[in-house]
Design an enzyme around this catalytic site. Sequence first.
Site, short mmCIF file in Angstrom:
data_model
loop_
_atom_site.label_atom_id
_atom_site.label_comp_id
_atom_site.label_asym_id
_atom_site.label_seq_id
_atom_site.Cartn_x
_atom_site.Cartn_y
_atom_site.Cartn_z
N LYS A 1 0.83 -1.30 -0.08
CA LYS A 1 -0.09 -0.07 0.02
C LYS A 1 0.93 1.29 0.02
O LYS A 1 0.67 2.11 -0.73
CB LYS A 1 -1.01 0.02 1.30
CG LYS A 1 -2.08 -1.14 0.92
CD LYS A 1 -2.89 -0.82 2.29
CE LYS A 1 -3.89 -2.06 2.36
NZ LYS A 1 -5.01 -1.74 3.76
N ARG B 1 -56.20 1.82 25.68
CA ARG B 1 -56.04 0.52 25.03
C ARG B 1 -54.74 0.12 24.76
O ARG B 1 -53.80 0.77 24.11
CB ARG B 1 -57.04 0.37 23.49
CG ARG B 1 -58.51 0.26 23.98
CD ARG B 1 -59.02 0.22 22.62
NE ARG B 1 -58.92 1.41 22.03
CZ ARG B 1 -59.75 2.02 20.89
NH1 ARG B 1 -60.19 1.10 20.08
NH2 ARG B 1 -59.29 3.24 20.39
N GLU C 1 -19.31 2.79 0.14
CA GLU C 1 -18.60 2.41 -0.86
C GLU C 1 -19.15 2.54 -2.19
O GLU C 1 -20.44 2.34 -2.53
CB GLU C 1 -18.36 0.79 -0.80
CG GLU C 1 -17.41 0.52 0.51
CD GLU C 1 -16.90 -0.84 0.29
OE1 GLU C 1 -16.69 -1.48 -0.81
OE2 GLU C 1 -16.86 -1.48 1.45
N GLY D 1 -48.03 1.48 21.95
CA GLY D 1 -49.32 1.00 22.42
C GLY D 1 -50.41 1.60 21.70
O GLY D 1 -50.23 1.84 20.49
N CYS E 1 -53.92 0.49 17.56
CA CYS E 1 -53.51 0.28 16.16
C CYS E 1 -52.03 -0.36 16.06
O CYS E 1 -51.93 -1.76 15.43
CB CYS E 1 -53.38 1.60 15.40
SG CYS E 1 -54.71 2.56 14.81
#
Length: 439
Positions: free
Chosen positions: A35, A331, A161, A265, A268
């Site tokens: 390198k 709920r 990359e 919670g 849904c």
Amino acid sequence: MKVAVLGMGYVGCVTAGVLAREGHHVVGVDANASKVAMLAQGQSPVLEPGLPELIRRSHISGHLKATAEAADAIAAAEVIIVCVGTPSNGNGGLDSHALERVAAQIGCTIARHDGYPVVLVRSTVLPETLEEVIVPVLERGAGSRVGDGFGLAVNPEFLREGSAVHDFDSPQFTLVGTAEPRSAAIVRRLYGFLKAPVFVTDRQTAALVKYASNAFHAMKVAFANEIAAISGAVGADASEVMRLFCLDHKLNLSAAYLKPGMPFGGSCLPKDLRALLYSGRRRDVPLPLLSATLKSNRVQTAMCIERILAFGRPRVGIFGLAFKGGTDDLRESPTVAIVEALLGKGISLAIYDGRVSLAHLVGSNRDYVAQHLPHIESLLRPTLEEVVNSSDVLVIGNNDEEFHSLPQRMRSEQTLIDLVGVTAANGALATDRVSAAGR
């Protein structure tokens, strides 16, 4: 500025090339002779669009050099950038041998440095690796503490990359983790050519932002693939499902739901997630990520309960029973689950939620309360002050605006556990704070 970049891998080469292009005098350091030889000839050891030309021009201009000898490069540098690899061990932890070796080299060399060099950790490291490995090795070698003769900052990279040079030049922000104003100023100067905001935070936070980002990216890939799997099983067009999903920039592709707080919670999210998992089981389609989401939510609720129980058996005041501030919907409220568990442990409770009136609850909302908290009427108090005055530990359970002033209403001997983060959002300091991921 004079810069030493230790580690001529992917991140190191891009970092060295861009900084040299901007006129900094950069020396790339690597133990790999091949390198070093390539860089010394103006060649990039990394295949990345735009990088070979960048390296060649920086070499010709004389702003980029390379060496296998770290000591000379470190001794002359104002900024020492650590870009060595952090591969995985067999157990998933980081192999920190290269980091330790480089930190030891840096420490011993800066012990004789006649300036105030800043060590910039660009390698991806866990906060504990940084504080338990890098900092002690640096300080031991330097014979001094961080901030006394040398600086230390975490500077995570967010390079992809294939577009790394572009990503370096066009970041969303530059992140600097340090407790030293002097080091922060030097890093700002180093990156002065970038047209992006600079955020300075503590070292641990900066290090973890990189992991949060990559974990989220990995989760997004897994999520898209699981939705594709169930789409194929039910005859839906997976590409069209995700295309339309991605058009929602208010909730789906946004900062929505990405703040620490209560577990999710309501009427849904839990219901619809269970239904999707049921559909997958019917068709033998494994959905491990989505399944784990429900498990994670239960774990977060349990963590909230354990934090409260850690104070023994005090009088506990709960502020906010509904799953979301400004509503009376109980709920599948995580606060209801917390109250149930505390009652089962014999904890004395008082609850205040100005939005919840038992007389006005109807339908499935009332049925849910009757099933999970049949004795709720004896726990509810009419005013916030009554719960504050009668409690030792105050627990914020939703983000109703009325609860933002609780820190100012407390007595000195009381403890506040903010499960939502409303006090932090308003600049108040709670005695204790729980942050459970979710909604």
